[in-house]
Design a protein around this motif. Structure first.
Motif, PDB file in Angstrom:
ATOM      1  N   ASN B  23       0.805  -1.227   0.000  1.00 35.85           N
ATOM      2  CA  ASN B  23       0.000   0.000   0.000  1.00 35.85           C
ATOM      3  C   ASN B  23       0.836   1.275   0.000  1.00 35.85           C
ATOM      4  O   ASN B  23       0.297   2.366  -0.138  1.00 35.85           O
ATOM      5  N   CYS B  24       2.145   1.127   0.241  1.00 33.02           N
ATOM      6  CA  CYS B  24       2.988   2.318   0.358  1.00 33.02           C
ATOM      7  C   CYS B  24       3.104   3.009  -0.988  1.00 33.02           C
ATOM      8  O   CYS B  24       3.549   2.420  -1.967  1.00 33.02           O
ATOM      9  N   GLY B  25       2.702   4.253  -1.039  1.00 30.75           N
ATOM     10  CA  GLY B  25       2.743   4.983  -2.297  1.00 30.75           C
ATOM     11  C   GLY B  25       1.449   4.859  -3.086  1.00 30.75           C
ATOM     12  O   GLY B  25       1.340   5.374  -4.183  1.00 30.75           O
ATOM     13  N   LEU B  26       0.494   4.128  -2.545  1.00 29.12           N
ATOM     14  CA  LEU B  26      -0.776   3.933  -3.251  1.00 29.12           C
ATOM     15  C   LEU B  26      -1.950   4.565  -2.520  1.00 29.12           C
ATOM     16  O   LEU B  26      -2.866   5.093  -3.129  1.00 29.12           O
ATOM     17  N   ILE B  27      -1.929   4.458  -1.187  1.00 29.02           N
ATOM     18  CA  ILE B  27      -3.079   4.956  -0.421  1.00 29.02           C
ATOM     19  C   ILE B  27      -2.687   6.153   0.443  1.00 29.02           C
ATOM     20  O   ILE B  27      -1.511   6.361   0.730  1.00 29.02           O
ATOM     21  N   ASP B  28      -3.684   6.899   0.850  1.00 24.86           N
ATOM     22  CA  ASP B  28      -3.456   7.968   1.810  1.00 24.86           C
ATOM     23  C   ASP B  28      -3.422   7.331   3.201  1.00 24.86           C
ATOM     24  O   ASP B  28      -4.446   6.830   3.684  1.00 24.86           O
ATOM     25  N   PRO B  29      -2.256   7.343   3.847  1.00 23.36           N
ATOM     26  CA  PRO B  29      -2.116   6.627   5.122  1.00 23.36           C
ATOM     27  C   PRO B  29      -2.934   7.233   6.251  1.00 23.36           C
ATOM     28  O   PRO B  29      -3.100   6.601   7.293  1.00 23.36           O
ATOM     29  N   GLU B  30      -3.430   8.440   6.059  1.00 19.95           N
ATOM     30  CA  GLU B  30      -4.190   9.067   7.135  1.00 19.95           C
ATOM     31  C   GLU B  30      -5.686   8.861   6.981  1.00 19.95           C
ATOM     32  O   GLU B  30      -6.477   9.447   7.711  1.00 19.95           O
ATOM     33  N   ARG B  31      -6.091   8.048   6.005  1.00 20.27           N
ATOM     34  CA  ARG B  31      -7.519   7.766   5.817  1.00 20.27           C
ATOM     35  C   ARG B  31      -7.784   6.266   5.879  1.00 20.27           C
ATOM     36  O   ARG B  31      -7.371   5.520   5.001  1.00 20.27           O
ATOM     37  N   ILE B  32      -8.483   5.842   6.901  1.00 15.30           N
ATOM     38  CA  ILE B  32      -8.751   4.410   7.094  1.00 15.30           C
ATOM     39  C   ILE B  32      -9.599   3.862   5.945  1.00 15.30           C
ATOM     40  O   ILE B  32      -9.472   2.700   5.565  1.00 15.30           O
ATOM     41  N   GLU B  33     -10.427   4.727   5.342  1.00 15.04           N
ATOM     42  CA  GLU B  33     -11.275   4.281   4.225  1.00 15.04           C
ATOM     43  C   GLU B  33     -10.422   3.722   3.086  1.00 15.04           C
ATOM     44  O   GLU B  33     -10.809   2.764   2.427  1.00 15.04           O
ATOM     45  N   GLU B  34      -9.270   4.342   2.855  1.00 11.08           N
ATOM     46  CA  GLU B  34      -8.444   3.873   1.747  1.00 11.08           C
ATOM     47  C   GLU B  34      -7.828   2.515   2.064  1.00 11.08           C
ATOM     48  O   GLU B  34      -7.635   1.681   1.187  1.00 11.08           O
ATOM     49  N   TYR B  35      -7.500   2.304   3.341  1.00  9.67           N
ATOM     50  CA  TYR B  35      -6.977   0.994   3.735  1.00  9.67           C
ATOM     51  C   TYR B  35      -8.061  -0.066   3.559  1.00  9.67           C
ATOM     52  O   TYR B  35      -7.819  -1.146   3.031  1.00  9.67           O
ATOM     53  N   ILE B  36      -9.268   0.275   3.972  1.00 12.30           N
ATOM     54  CA  ILE B  36     -10.389  -0.678   3.849  1.00 12.30           C
ATOM     55  C   ILE B  36     -10.700  -0.951   2.374  1.00 12.30           C
ATOM     56  O   ILE B  36     -10.982  -2.082   1.981  1.00 12.30           O
ATOM     57  N   ARG B  37     -10.563   0.081   1.558  1.00 14.50           N
ATOM     58  CA  ARG B  37     -10.830  -0.077   0.127  1.00 14.50           C
ATOM     59  C   ARG B  37      -9.914  -1.156  -0.475  1.00 14.50           C
ATOM     60  O   ARG B  37     -10.304  -1.878  -1.381  1.00 14.50           O
ATOM     61  N   TYR B  38      -8.689  -1.216  -0.002  1.00 17.22           N
ATOM     62  CA  TYR B  38      -7.758  -2.239  -0.500  1.00 17.22           C
ATOM     63  C   TYR B  38      -7.672  -3.418   0.486  1.00 17.22           C
ATOM     64  O   TYR B  38      -6.602  -3.753   0.970  1.00 17.22           O
ATOM     65  N   GLU B  39      -8.809  -3.980   0.793  1.00 14.39           N
ATOM     66  CA  GLU B  39      -8.927  -5.206   1.603  1.00 14.39           C
ATOM     67  C   GLU B  39      -8.526  -5.049   3.064  1.00 14.39           C
ATOM     68  O   GLU B  39      -8.334  -6.048   3.761  1.00 14.39           O
TER      69      GLU B  39
END
Lengths: 117, 497
Positions: B23-39
Motif C-alpha cells: 500500500n505504500c505509495g498507493l493509499i493515503d495513510p491518514e484515511r482508514i477508508e483507503e486501507y479498507i478499500r484495498y482489503e
C-alpha cells in the motif's frame, strides 16, 4: 462493525463513492518526499487545481513508493487505469503538469519516470 | 521508442514483489477508508470470525514467516509459545526502534501504511490472548508517530480496536511509546525495560520474553515488517505466502539500498533473490563506472560481502554462512574508493558508542578493537594486531550478553576475512590502497604545476616551497594532510598517493 459482510459492504460503499471520472493525484509525502520538497509541490497542485476549477481532480498524500532519489514525485491515476509517474518535481513543474496533462491532455515526457531511469 | 510513463513499467519495479510495501505509495495513510478499500481489516475479520486463535497460529506457522528484524526466528513458533504461556495478562509489542545506519524500511511502512501494523498486532493479540499492545517507535520518526496515532484513533472509531471486536468479546488496545534513540533499545529485553520506565539495558536469557516479558508477563515482540506481512498471509492464505521465497525462508524482504549505487531507495524482493540481481538489475549498478568492492548488509551487526559472493542467494542462512547477516534490511554498497579498514572502523565506532556498558566483553572489547583499528589506520599497526583483532572479535561474539555485542565484531571479522590484503597494505606498506586513511596519504605536486603559489598561500603549516613559475614541492614530514592545497590548485596538479 460486527460481521465480514458489513466490512465488505463498507468497502463497496467506499468504491461506489468514488466518481467514475475522478482523477487522483497521489503526492509522495513520506519523510523522503517531504525532505526533498514535497509540501510546496502538493500545495502548488492543490492551488492550481482549485484555480483552474478542475473539480474532478483530487490531490492526496501517500507514503514512500521506494524511489526516494526521484522525490518529490507524484502519480496521476486516471479513469481507465492510466497511471503517470512524474518525478523530480518543483512547484513550477507541478503547475506545468496540471496545465499540460490535466487540461491539454498531453503527458510531459521529460518529467516522467521513464525519462529519468 | 515509446517512453515509459508509469513506475509500474520500470524493469526494476517489475522484478520486485511488494507484500509488506503493497500500500505504500498507493493509499493515503491518514484515511482508514483507503486501507479498507484495498482489503484492509479483512484479515482481522477472517481471523476472528473464521480461524480462531489456533487457526491463526497454524496459518502463520504454515506460511513460514520469520522475524524481519534480522534474527529470523519463526514467527508462528513465537506466537504459539505466547498462546501456550500461562498467566492472565499478556502483551503484544511492535518493535519500531529502527536504528541501523542507512535503514529506513520500517519508517516507510509506518508512514505509508500504518493500519497494516495495527491490524496485524490486533490479530496477534487475538491469537495469543493479549488485550494490550505497545508500539515502541523512535521519537526521531515524527511523521510515523503522527500517522500511527491517527490510525489508532480511526481504528477505534470503526471498532477494529477497543471492546468486543467483531462481536467476539475480544478486546484490544494499542498505545505508542517513544524511544529516545538508543540503539540497544531495539534489543527485546532492553526495549521492554525502556517501556517499563527503566534504563534500556538487556538482561540474560532465559527467561525469554515469551514467558516473562513486559512487567513479567508473557509478551510477543515482532518487528514492523514482520507484522506488515501478517494481514496478507491471513487474507490470502499460508499456501500463497509459502509459495514465494526460497526453500528455508518464505516470502519477501524489504531492503534499503544505499551507498555507491545508482538507484538508492527501498526494494522488496522475494527471499532467495541473488545479491547480484538486487545490486545490478534493480539497483542499477555502481555510479561513475567505478568498480564494485563490497556490499554491507545487516548494519553494525552485519558483514561486508565481497564480489566473489555476489551470486549468493539472499536468505538468512546463506548470508550467515559468508559472515554477514540478513539484518533488518540495510544494504550499503561500496566501490573501489572505499577503504575497508575505514568501513570496519565506522561500523565498530557506532557499536562502541551504542554499547550500553552492562557486559564487559562488549563495553571494553569493542573499544579495544577500535583502538587497534585506529592504530592500523594511522600506520602504526603491526602484523600481530590482525591476529589479535581476530581472536578478540571471536571472544566478544561468544561472551557478550545480548545481540549488540554478539554481532558487533562482524564488520571487522568479515573485512579481515575478505580484504586482508587491504589491512596488510596498511600495516606492512603503510599505504591505504583506496586513498582514504589520511595519515597514510601523501600529497604530492606533479609536473602540471604552474608555480602560481596558490597552494603555498593556503597551506596552514607553511610546508610548501618553490619559486614563482617553478615547480613547487610539499615537505611530507611537516604536511598535516589537510588537503587545502589540493582544493586551491587551479590546474589540479596536486594528487594524493
Amino acid at each position: 462493525m460486527k460481521t465480514f459482510e458489513e466490512l465488505i459492504a463498507l468497502k463497496e460503499e467506499i468504491i461506489a463513492g468514488e466518481a467514475p471520472d475522478e482523477i487522483k493525484i497521489m503526492v509522495g509525502m513520506a519523510t523522503c518526499g517531504i525532505s526533498a520538497g514535497a509540501k510546496p509541490v502538493m500545495q502548488a497542485l492543490k492551488d492550481c487545481v482549485e484555480e483552474k476549477g478542475l473539480s474532478k481532480v483530487k490531490v492526496k498524500q501517500t507514503g514512500c513508493i521506494g524511489v526516494c532519489r526521484l522525490e518529490p514525485m507524484f502519480e496521476i491515476f486516471e479513469p481507465g487505469g492510466r497511471r503517470t509517474t512524474y518525478v523530480d518535481m518543483t512547484p513550477e513543474k507541478a503547475v506545468e503538469v496540471v496545465e499540460e496533462h490535466l487540461i491539454k491532455h498531453h503527458i510531459i515526457e521529460r518529467y516522467t519516470i521513464g525519462a529519468y531511469d | 521508442m515509446e517512453n515509459k510513463h508509469s513506475i509500474l513499467e520500470m524493469d526494476y519495479i517489475e522484478r520486485q514483489e511488494r507484500i509488506a510495501l503493497k500500500n505504500c505509495g498507493l493509499i493515503d495513510p491518514e484515511r482508514i477508508e483507503e486501507y479498507i478499500r484495498y482489503e484492509g481489516y479483512q484479515a482481522l475479520a477472517k481471523a476472528i470470525l473464521k480461524l480462531g486463535p489456533e487457526g491463526v497460529i497454524e496459518e502463520i506457522e504454515a506460511s513460514g514467516l520469520r522475524g524481519r528484524g534480522g534474527a529470523g526466528f519463526p514467527t508462528g513458533r513465537k506466537w504459539r509459545s505466547g498462546y501456550l504461556a500461562k498467566g492472565g495478562e499478556k502483551f503484544i509489542i511492535c518493535n519500531a526502534d529502527e536504528g541501523d545506519p542507512g535503514a529506513f524500511m520500517d519508517r516507510s511502512i509506518l508512514e505509508g501504511d500504518p493500519h497494516s501494523v495495527i491490524e496485524a498486532m490486533t490479530i496477534a493479540g487475538y491469537a495469543i490472548g493479549a488485550s494490550k499492545g505497545f508500539i515502541y517507535v523512535r521519537a526521531e520518526y515524527p511523521i510515523a508517530v503522527k500517522r500511527l496515532q491517527i490510525a489508532i484513533d480511526q481504528a477505534h472509531g470503526m471498532g477494529f480496536l477497543g471492546r468486543d471486536i467483531f462481536g467476539s468479546g475480544f478486546e484490544f488496545d494499542i498505545e505508542l511509546r517513544l524511544g529516545a534513540g538508543a540503539f540497544v533499545c531495539g534489543e527485546a529485553k532492553a526495549l521492554i525495560a525502556s517501556i517499563e520506565g527503566k534504563r534500556g539495558m538487556p538482561t540474560p536469557k532465559p527467561p525469554r520474553t515469551n514467558d516473562k516479558g513486559l512487567w513479567g508477563k508473557p509478551t510477543i515482540l515482532n518487528n514492523v515488517e514482520t507484522f506488515a506481512n501478517v494481514p496478507p498471509i491471513i487474507r490470502k492464505g499460508s499456501g500463497w505466502y509459502a509459495g514465494i521465497g526460497s526453500e528455508k525462508s518464505k516470502g519477501t524482504k524489504v531492503f534499503a539500498l544505499g551507498g555507491k549505487i545508482n538507484r538508492t531507495g527501498l526494494v522488496e524482493i522475494p527471499i532467495g533473490t541473488p545479491l547480484r540481481e538486487v545490486i545490478y538489475d534493480i539497483g542499477g549498478g555502481i555510479p561513475d563506472n567505478k568498480k564494485f568492492k563490497a556490499v554491507q548488509t545487516g548494519g553494525p551487526s552485519g558483514g561486508c560481502i565481497p564480489k566473489e559472493h555476489l551470486d549468493v542467494k539472499i536468505d538468512y542462512e546463506s548470508l550467515q554462512e559468508i559472515g554477514s547477516m540478513m539484518g533488518s534490511g540495510g544494504m550499503i554498497v561500496m566501490d573501489e574508493d572505499n577503504c575497508m579498514v575505514d568501513i570496519a572502523r565506522f561500523f565498530l565506532e557506532f557499536s562502541v558508542e551504542e554499547s550500553c556498558g552492562k557486559c564487559t566483553p562488549c563495553r571494553e572489547g569493542t573499544k579495544k578493537m577500535l583502538s587497534i583499528l585506529d592504530k592500523i589506520a594511522s600506520g602504526e599497526g603491526v602484523m600481530e594486531d590482525l591476529d589479535y583483532l581476530q581472536s578478540l572479535g571471536n571472544v566478544i561474539k561468544e561472551t557478550s550478553l545480548c545481540g549488540l555485542g554478539k554481532t558487533a565484531p562482524n564488520p571487522v571479522l568479515s573485512t579481515l576475512k575478505y580484504f586482508r590484503d587491504e589491512y596488510e597494505a596498511h600495516v606492512k606498506d603503510k599505504t591505504c590502497p583506496a586513498g582514504v586513511c589520511q595519515a597514510l596519504l601523501e600529497y604530492y605536486i606533479t609536473e602540471k604545476c604552474i608555480g602560481c603559489g596558490a597552494c603555498k598561500r593556503v597551506c596552514p603549516v607553511n610546508c610548501i616551497s618553490g619559486e614563482k613559475k617553478q615547480l613547487h614541492t610539499i615537505d611530507p614530514v611537516a604536511c598535516i594532510r589537510c588537503g587545502a592545497c589540493q582544493e586551491a590548485c587551479p590546474v589540479d596538479a596536486i594528487i594524493k598517493r
